[in-house]
Design an enzyme around this catalytic site. Structure first.
Site, PDB file in Angstrom:
ATOM      1  N   ARG A  28     153.314  71.643  68.903  1.00 27.92           N
ATOM      2  CA  ARG A  28     152.563  72.671  69.640  1.00 27.92           C
ATOM      3  C   ARG A  28     151.155  72.817  69.093  1.00 27.92           C
ATOM      4  O   ARG A  28     150.937  72.787  67.887  1.00 27.92           O
ATOM      5  CB  ARG A  28     153.247  74.033  69.524  1.00 27.92           C
ATOM      6  CG  ARG A  28     154.588  74.090  70.242  1.00 27.92           C
ATOM      7  CD  ARG A  28     155.308  75.369  69.866  1.00 27.92           C
ATOM      8  NE  ARG A  28     156.722  75.270  70.188  1.00 27.92           N
ATOM      9  CZ  ARG A  28     157.325  75.971  71.146  1.00 27.92           C
ATOM     10  NH1 ARG A  28     156.645  76.822  71.870  1.00 27.92           N
ATOM     11  NH2 ARG A  28     158.606  75.823  71.371  1.00 27.92           N
ATOM     12  N   SER A 143     177.230  86.642  76.224  1.00 29.51           N
ATOM     13  CA  SER A 143     175.784  86.462  76.275  1.00 29.51           C
ATOM     14  C   SER A 143     175.383  85.534  77.430  1.00 29.51           C
ATOM     15  O   SER A 143     175.983  84.465  77.604  1.00 29.51           O
ATOM     16  CB  SER A 143     175.357  85.873  74.924  1.00 29.51           C
ATOM     17  OG  SER A 143     173.985  85.730  74.836  1.00 29.51           O
ATOM     18  N   SER A 195     161.741  85.354  81.835  1.00 24.24           N
ATOM     19  CA  SER A 195     160.287  85.179  81.888  1.00 24.24           C
ATOM     20  C   SER A 195     159.827  83.776  82.219  1.00 24.24           C
ATOM     21  O   SER A 195     158.647  83.565  82.458  1.00 24.24           O
ATOM     22  CB  SER A 195     159.677  85.596  80.561  1.00 24.24           C
ATOM     23  OG  SER A 195     160.034  84.664  79.571  1.00 24.24           O
ATOM     24  N   HIS A 223     160.235  91.843  79.672  1.00 20.19           N
ATOM     25  CA  HIS A 223     159.286  91.386  80.696  1.00 20.19           C
ATOM     26  C   HIS A 223     159.258  92.296  81.919  1.00 20.19           C
ATOM     27  O   HIS A 223     158.755  91.905  82.969  1.00 20.19           O
ATOM     28  CB  HIS A 223     159.589  89.937  81.094  1.00 20.19           C
ATOM     29  CG  HIS A 223     159.347  89.001  79.955  1.00 20.19           C
ATOM     30  ND1 HIS A 223     158.093  88.527  79.626  1.00 20.19           N
ATOM     31  CD2 HIS A 223     160.191  88.515  79.015  1.00 20.19           C
ATOM     32  CE1 HIS A 223     158.180  87.764  78.556  1.00 20.19           C
ATOM     33  NE2 HIS A 223     159.439  87.736  78.157  1.00 20.19           N
ATOM     34  N   THR A 251     159.706  95.862  74.601  1.00 26.21           N
ATOM     35  CA  THR A 251     158.582  95.535  73.716  1.00 26.21           C
ATOM     36  C   THR A 251     157.400  96.433  74.028  1.00 26.21           C
ATOM     37  O   THR A 251     157.248  96.916  75.154  1.00 26.21           O
ATOM     38  CB  THR A 251     158.166  94.057  73.873  1.00 26.21           C
ATOM     39  OG1 THR A 251     157.184  93.750  72.888  1.00 26.21           O
ATOM     40  CG2 THR A 251     157.581  93.767  75.245  1.00 26.21           C
ATOM     41  N   LYS A 254     153.751  93.594  75.485  1.00 25.84           N
ATOM     42  CA  LYS A 254     153.400  92.879  76.722  1.00 25.84           C
ATOM     43  C   LYS A 254     152.722  93.863  77.681  1.00 25.84           C
ATOM     44  O   LYS A 254     151.533  94.102  77.549  1.00 25.84           O
ATOM     45  CB  LYS A 254     154.632  92.174  77.270  1.00 25.84           C
ATOM     46  CG  LYS A 254     155.160  91.162  76.210  1.00 25.84           C
ATOM     47  CD  LYS A 254     156.246  90.275  76.693  1.00 25.84           C
ATOM     48  CE  LYS A 254     156.990  89.550  75.590  1.00 25.84           C
ATOM     49  NZ  LYS A 254     156.238  88.546  74.848  1.00 25.84           N
ATOM     50  N   THR A 369     161.459  75.279  75.323  1.00 29.69           N
ATOM     51  CA  THR A 369     161.349  76.577  76.011  1.00 29.69           C
ATOM     52  C   THR A 369     161.992  76.490  77.398  1.00 29.69           C
ATOM     53  O   THR A 369     162.597  77.453  77.871  1.00 29.69           O
ATOM     54  CB  THR A 369     159.869  76.998  76.103  1.00 29.69           C
ATOM     55  OG1 THR A 369     159.301  76.898  74.791  1.00 29.69           O
ATOM     56  CG2 THR A 369     159.712  78.408  76.606  1.00 29.69           C
TER      57      THR A 369
HETATM   58  N1  PLP Z   1     162.806  89.185  74.458  1.00 28.04           N
HETATM   59  C1  PLP Z   1     162.324  88.318  75.355  1.00 28.04           C
HETATM   60  C2  PLP Z   1     163.098  88.068  76.589  1.00 28.04           C
HETATM   61  C3  PLP Z   1     161.086  87.681  75.146  1.00 28.04           C
HETATM   62  O1  PLP Z   1     160.618  86.805  76.042  1.00 28.04           O
HETATM   63  C4  PLP Z   1     160.362  87.958  73.963  1.00 28.04           C
HETATM   64  C5  PLP Z   1     159.047  87.331  73.693  1.00 28.04           C
HETATM   65  O2  PLP Z   1     158.401  86.768  74.492  1.00 28.04           O
HETATM   66  C6  PLP Z   1     160.922  88.857  73.052  1.00 28.04           C
HETATM   67  C7  PLP Z   1     162.142  89.451  73.323  1.00 28.04           C
HETATM   68  C8  PLP Z   1     160.199  89.186  71.779  1.00 28.04           C
HETATM   69  O3  PLP Z   1     159.315  90.229  72.009  1.00 28.04           O
HETATM   70  P1  PLP Z   1     158.040  90.414  71.064  1.00 28.04           P
HETATM   71  O4  PLP Z   1     156.985  89.491  71.556  1.00 28.04           O
HETATM   72  O5  PLP Z   1     157.703  91.857  71.154  1.00 28.04           O
HETATM   73  O6  PLP Z   1     158.500  90.032  69.677  1.00 28.04           O
END
Ligand code: PLP
Length: 421
Positions: A28, A143, A195, A223, A251, A254, A369
């Site tokens: 990356r 999960s 996402s 998200h 979070t 974002k 990813t």
């Molecule tokens: N959960 C999901 C679904 C995410 O996509 C991400 C990060 O992109 C996180 C948790 C982690 O969140 P943070 O960026 O606040 O650490």
């Protein structure tokens, strides 16, 4: 005295690890960008050849709140009154008052008794899932197959039995629940909005199953918070199931434009996580200015719907102009706009050309990813991406598509058309 560099045999091991990533085409590279307060989505790109203005098209600062005057003002005010750092873990330094206010704001946002803030969304998932499962003797973790790495790590760290259900497939989830011991504690773990593809979990059906089979629900709204629901409470609020979700995770980094993660749930569960989770206990709390800024962002988005309306409008227009240009937009039910490339090197090359020839920044999304063959450019239009920027983007993408001989929509198989966001 030891030389500053590593011993050659150790250094060779790190070099070897990097070589493996290069061979697997997974190495990356991060762009060196300087965001411009008040000029979102513009940034200065520091490249080997000097500085250049670029337009960011892939930020998770989904609503541009990191530059909102109320949010910046709250941070500046808190810095001048309280300084920068928190002074330690909450156990040692106590809780700074802005963090108390932030947790109250979050509990109210999700209609829960309490909330607990962590240093990131990642930590809140890892610490939250593992601690909750460890406190439920014999817990079975269920999960979703496409859960984020932070949730996978939380599940792994829990050390409990886990079963993976097919992505967004309540029928498969039900088969697993039906086969499980009815007496056993169960925790269903999923995201509300995924996402990479922009698809949305069937929360109603998941809650029905949780109630029928006596399971707890843990939903990552990372998200979605700030962007969906009348007060920005996320997909659970939009879909009217908030009170049926036991644990909401989100979070502040974002849509709220700051940093930090959180859980919102009942008082006892939150108090237990506060008391048992090492990832909460043994780390310095968020700085007071960050807490103050996040609270300002949440309060603003609870009251104002203008950002959410404009955001959805921008996503719809972007999907429609890309589709009209025959670019391979993948189906998405949300503000995430993925454009299929299907090859890691071409994906990187497309991103590089957009940046160097057109001043457009879109990070390539490659394996791991997304699955191999599903490499893409993931666009996240914000309320600040106007029609002119979109037209410029489409023009640039078509030039890049032609230059690299990438597949257009009709050739790529993504002809289903986009769904309304
Ligand atoms: N959960 C999901 C679904 C995410 O996509 C991400 C990060 O992109 C996180 C948790 C982690 O969140 P943070 O960026 O606040 O650490």
């Amino acid at each position: 005295m030891r030389p500053l560099s590593l011993l050659p045999e150790y250094d060779a091991m790190f070099r070897g690890a990097l070589d493996r990533l290069h061979q697997e085409r997974r190495y990356r590279v991060f762009a060196d960008l300087e965001r411009q307060a008040g000029r979102y989505p513009y940034a200065i790109w520091h490249s080997g050849e000097g500085k250049r203005e670029v337009v960011i098209w892939c930020s998770n600062d989904y609503l541009g709140m990191s530059q909102h005057p109320k949010v910046m003002g709250a941070m500046i005010d808190a810095v001048s009154r309280m300084g920068t750092g928190a002074g330690g873990t909450r156990n040692i330094a106590g809780t700074n008052h802005p963090l108390v206010a932030l947790e109250q704001e979050l509990a109210d946002l999700h209609g829960k008794e309490a909330a607990l803030v962590f240093t990131s969304g990642y930590v809140s998932n890892e610490a939250g899932i593992s601690t909750i499962a460890k406190l439920l003797p014999g817990c079975l973790l269920l999960s979703d197959a496409l859960n984020h790495n932070s949730m996978i790590e939380g599940v792994r760290k829990a050390g409990a039995e886990k079963q993976i259900w097919q992505h967004n497939d309540p029928e498969h989830l039900e088969r697993l629940l039906r086969a499980a011991d009815p007496e056993r504690p169960k925790l269903i773990v999923c995201e509300s909005l995924y996402s990479m593809d922009g698809d949305i979990a069937p929360l109603h059906r998941i809650c029905d199953l949780a109630e029928r089979y006596g399971a707890l629900t843990y939903v990552d709204e990372v998200h979605a918070v700030g962007m969906y629901g009348p007060r920005g409470g996320g997909i659970a609020e939009r879909d009217g199931v908030m009170e049926r979700i036991d644990i909401v995770e989100g979070t502040l980094a974002k849509a709220y434009g700051c940093l930090g993660g959180y859980l919102a749930a009942g008082t006892n569960l939150i108090d237990a996580v506060r008391s048992y989770a090492p990832g909460f206990i043994f780390t310095t709390a968020l700085p007071p200015p960050v807490c103050a800024a996040a609270t300002a962002a949440i309060r603003h988005l609870k009251a104002s719907t203008a950002e959410r309306v404009r955001h959805q409008d921008r996503a719809a227009r972007l999907k429609s102009v890309l589709t009209a240009a025959d670019l391979p937009v993948m189906p998405s039910e949300s503000h995430i706009v993925p454009v299929h490339v299907g090859d890691p090197e071409k994906c990187r090359a497309a991103s590089d050309l957009l940046m160097s020839e057109h001043g457009i920044y879109i990070q390539p999304i490659n394996y791991p990813t997304v699955p191999r063959g599903m490499e893409r450019l993931r666009l996240t239009p914000t309320p600040y991406h106007d029609d002119a920027l979109m037209d410029q983007l489409v023009h640039a993408m078509m030039k890049v598509w032609d230059k690299l001989h990438l597949c257009y929509r009709r050739e790529s198989g993504f002809t289903r058309g986009h769904e309304a966001p």
